[in-house]
Design an enzyme around this catalytic site. Structure first.
Site, mmCIF file in Angstrom:
data_model
loop_
_atom_site.group_PDB
_atom_site.id
_atom_site.type_symbol
_atom_site.label_atom_id
_atom_site.label_comp_id
_atom_site.label_asym_id
_atom_site.label_seq_id
_atom_site.Cartn_x
_atom_site.Cartn_y
_atom_site.Cartn_z
ATOM 1 N N GLU A 249 6.802 9.857 23.521
ATOM 2 C CA GLU A 249 6.197 10.317 21.807
ATOM 3 C C GLU A 249 5.802 11.630 22.291
ATOM 4 O O GLU A 249 4.277 11.094 22.544
ATOM 5 C CB GLU A 249 5.195 9.177 21.084
ATOM 6 N N CYS A 283 -0.573 14.803 16.483
ATOM 7 C CA CYS A 283 1.086 14.843 16.953
ATOM 8 C C CYS A 283 1.979 15.506 16.171
ATOM 9 O O CYS A 283 2.366 16.633 15.970
ATOM 10 C CB CYS A 283 1.329 14.068 17.651
HETATM 11 P P1 NAD Z 1 -2.172 14.301 28.352
HETATM 12 O O1 NAD Z 1 -0.147 13.302 28.399
HETATM 13 O O2 NAD Z 1 -2.771 14.683 29.312
HETATM 14 O O3 NAD Z 1 -1.816 12.461 28.021
HETATM 15 C C1 NAD Z 1 -1.356 11.279 27.865
HETATM 16 C C2 NAD Z 1 -2.440 9.807 28.810
HETATM 17 O O4 NAD Z 1 -1.444 9.817 29.989
HETATM 18 C C3 NAD Z 1 -3.941 9.668 29.242
HETATM 19 O O5 NAD Z 1 -3.626 8.479 28.988
HETATM 20 C C4 NAD Z 1 -3.335 10.238 30.585
HETATM 21 O O6 NAD Z 1 -4.145 9.399 31.330
HETATM 22 C C5 NAD Z 1 -1.961 9.993 31.526
HETATM 23 N N1 NAD Z 1 -1.924 10.813 32.581
HETATM 24 C C6 NAD Z 1 -1.649 11.496 32.550
HETATM 25 N N2 NAD Z 1 -1.145 11.959 33.609
HETATM 26 C C7 NAD Z 1 -0.115 11.307 33.858
HETATM 27 C C8 NAD Z 1 0.817 11.141 34.915
HETATM 28 N N3 NAD Z 1 1.097 12.138 35.601
HETATM 29 N N4 NAD Z 1 1.330 9.790 34.466
HETATM 30 C C9 NAD Z 1 1.407 9.209 33.583
HETATM 31 N N5 NAD Z 1 -0.218 8.450 32.532
HETATM 32 C C10 NAD Z 1 -0.125 9.781 32.925
HETATM 33 O O7 NAD Z 1 -2.377 14.115 26.811
HETATM 34 P P2 NAD Z 1 -3.151 14.316 25.743
HETATM 35 O O8 NAD Z 1 -3.714 15.118 25.730
HETATM 36 O O9 NAD Z 1 -4.040 12.696 25.728
HETATM 37 O O10 NAD Z 1 -2.716 13.984 24.412
HETATM 38 C C11 NAD Z 1 -2.526 14.585 23.455
HETATM 39 C C12 NAD Z 1 -0.792 15.261 23.571
HETATM 40 O O11 NAD Z 1 -0.599 13.493 22.713
HETATM 41 C C13 NAD Z 1 -0.381 16.070 22.082
HETATM 42 O O12 NAD Z 1 0.870 16.979 23.285
HETATM 43 C C14 NAD Z 1 0.576 15.417 21.309
HETATM 44 O O13 NAD Z 1 1.182 15.876 20.431
HETATM 45 C C15 NAD Z 1 0.883 13.825 21.651
HETATM 46 N N6 NAD Z 1 0.306 13.023 20.596
HETATM 47 C C16 NAD Z 1 1.779 12.418 20.289
HETATM 48 C C17 NAD Z 1 1.457 11.735 19.430
HETATM 49 C C18 NAD Z 1 3.085 10.976 19.305
HETATM 50 O O14 NAD Z 1 3.236 9.919 18.674
HETATM 51 N N7 NAD Z 1 4.212 12.040 19.678
HETATM 52 C C19 NAD Z 1 0.852 10.808 19.187
HETATM 53 C C20 NAD Z 1 -0.215 11.632 19.824
HETATM 54 C C21 NAD Z 1 -0.184 12.252 20.612
#
Ligand code: NAD
Length: 508
Positions: A249, A283
């Site tokens: 997502e 998002c």
């Molecule tokens: P991010 O990808 O930086 O982090 C998301 C999660 O992934 C965090 O818990 C982080 O610790 C973890 N993470 C980081 N590196 C990882 C790895 N190598 N392997 C596994 N997990 C890892 O995203 P963010 O900055 O927290 O969130 C913002 C993004 O999320 C935006 O792009 C937004 O569009 C998206 N988002 C999508 C939805 C949806 O429902 N489609 C909802 C909310 C946010």
């Protein structure tokens, strides 16, 4: 028989140009220490959850309903504390916004699942063709096992607990990894979950990108990830090594297309609400607006009026959310500067009695419109995730559709107008994760609709019964009768078998 190697080739994706967002997030390589300490700890939780799952492999309605009821009580009991933690993690976020977008939504999802659980769990009879009769068939849903859930910070509660609703309804156990960017909330959730669930039912793992990388490499039975596209790629690669199915997502650039038939005052009011909710850190926030060239001046006026009405002050307004951290604050400011340098007109709305912005320290970024944004500008190359709205003029509907279709398929698409023919054309000729007509965000709210992206904006769906089904094995069961039509095709194959085959090939 030949043994087949299951080893995947080393990373073979061609290098892609990185956005500023990606450069900021892609640093996740577990260190020797985290490998030595955290991996065995997480593996041991997973093993215990799997053993407990195997001991009660297909929990009945009563158990699932009880787990959902506990989840609901957990949210209810800790709502105020969660909300306070999230506000502190953000710097400033209205408790009304947290109640609306996290607490109420997730509790509603839990109640919806409890209301429909019996029906979702019921085996479904399905028809079969005459060649299989008098045999019968049904689909039985079973839990998949242990589900890993990785959440993003922008809705730290909803993005881990809403997938959990589907996981528990489907009879699974789950490990949650909330975002490190909202650490107070993550710790509060860990304590609350330990109060309401045994560790072999639901466990919370805290930590940053290293913990995330180790978490994603565990052999879960399903992994749900919400976060950036860049990290989504890493998660998909890690899951592939275990052949763990994923629901991804991420986000992307969701356009708002204003039709020439639109009522501009209504459009602006709803667009401004969707854009400025959580300061654009959503998002499915409308990322940019496509506006008929002749309507741009009137549209800008209408947007200004709506901003002034919804947010009469900015700096001291508790309803206006701050940008979550300095890194994202600087990232968004860089997008604005880059657009200005490349020729766009920047309009920032700040009440006259408030200091010129952006205001340092508080990370309050005022609503900003970028007029005449072009695809050369960074703001049109990456998801904005902030209160910044590029406005792109267009001359014909054809041109607007083409400009949407030449980009990655968006997570959401918004259309504003009163011309039903134009609306249907846009619906038919664009592909996106979801659509809201004459408003923003709304298609993500009802639990009766699937939520998810397509292409880079997402893989798979959840919410309501779609979450239940995504986290269940839909097992086909065929029940043969005493007489089997298929037995007419058992060898040895004589003339009768050949005649039967020819009937089958014509009529089956
Ligand atoms: P991010 O990808 O930086 O982090 C998301 C999660 O992934 C965090 O818990 C982080 O610790 C973890 N993470 C980081 N590196 C990882 C790895 N190598 N392997 C596994 N997990 C890892 O995203 P963010 O900055 O927290 O969130 C913002 C993004 O999320 C935006 O792009 C937004 O569009 C998206 N988002 C999508 C939805 C949806 O429902 N489609 C909802 C909310 C946010």
């Amino acid at each position: 028989m030949q043994a087949i190697s299951t080893a995947l080739p080393p990373d073979h994706l061609p290098p892609l140009p990185l956005t500023t967002w990606e450069r900021a997030t892609m640093s996740a390589h577990p260190t020797a220490t985290s490998e030595n300490l955290l991996r065995p700890e997480l593996r041991s939780i997973l093993d215990r959850q799997r053993a407990a799952f195997v001991a009660d492999i297909n929990p009945g309605w009563r158990t699932r309903n009880d787990r959902l009821a506990r989840l609901d009580r957990l949210i209810e009991r800790h709502a105020d504390h969660f909300s306070a933690c999230i506000s502190k993690d953000y710097g400033r976020r209205s408790e009304v916004v947290t109640a609306l977008t996290e607490i109420v939504t997730t509790r509603a999802a839990t109640r919806h699942a409890r209301r429909h659980l019996r029906q979702w769990m019921r085996p479904r009879r399905v028809g079969v063709g005459w060649a299989f009769r008098p045999g019968q068939a049904k689909i039985v849903t079973q839990p998949v096992g242990v589900v890993g859930i990785v959440g993003a910070w922008n809705f730290p509660l909803q993005l881990v607990l809403s997938p959990l609703v589907g996981a528990l309804a489907a009879g699974n156990r789950a490990m949650l990894k909330p975002s490190e960017i909202t650490p107070r909330f993550a710790e509060a959730l860990k304590v609350a979950v330990a109060d309401f669930f045994s560790e072999d039912e639901v466990a919370v793992v805290t930590g940053g990108t290293e913990a995330g990388a180790i978490f994603a490499s565990l052999p879960f039975d399903h992994l749900i990830f919400t976060g950036s596209i860049a990290v989504g790629r890493l998660v998909a690669q890690a899951a592939a090594r275990n052949l763990t199915p994923v629901t991804l997502e991420p986000g992307g650039k969701s356009p708002a297309l204003v039709d020439v038939s639109a009522n501009l005052a209504v459009t602006a009011r709803r667009l401004v609400f969707g854009k400025l909710l959580n300061a654009g850190q959503i998002c499915i926030s409308p990322d940019y607006a496509l506006v008929p060239r002749t309507l741009v001046p009137a549209f800008l006026d209408a947007v200004h009026t709506s901003v002034a009405k919804q947010y009469p002050s900015m700096i001291r307004n508790p309803d206006y959310t701050s940008i979550v951290n300095d890194r994202h604050f600087e990232r968004i400011k860089r997008l604005i500067v880059d657009a200005e340098t490349k020729g766009a007109r920047i309009i920032q709305w700040v009440p006259a009695d408030e200091c010129p912005c952006p205001e340092g320290g508080t990370r309050i970024l005022p609503p900003t419109v970028i007029v005449n944004a072009t695809s050369e500008m960074a703001v049109m190359q990456e998801e904005i995730f902030g209160p910044v709205l590029p406005v792109i003029p267009y001359d014909t509907r054809e041109e607007a559709i083409a400009s949407i279709n030449k980009r990655d398929r968006p997570l959401a698409l918004y259309w504003f107008g009163t011309d039903d023919g134009a609306r249907d054309e846009i619906l038919a000729r664009t592909i996106s994760g979801g659509v809201t007509i004459n408003d923003t965000i709304m298609h993500s709210a009802p639990d009766t609709l699937p939520f998810g992206g397509i292409g880079p904006s997402g893989i798979g769906h959840y919410h309501g019964k779609y979450g239940f089904r995504a986290l269940s094995k839909e097992k086909p069961v065929f029940m043969q009768s005493r007489f089997s039509t298929g037995s007419m095709l058992y060898p040895p194959y004589g003339p009768f078998a050949r005649r039967f085959l020819s009937v089958l090939s014509r009529f089956a």
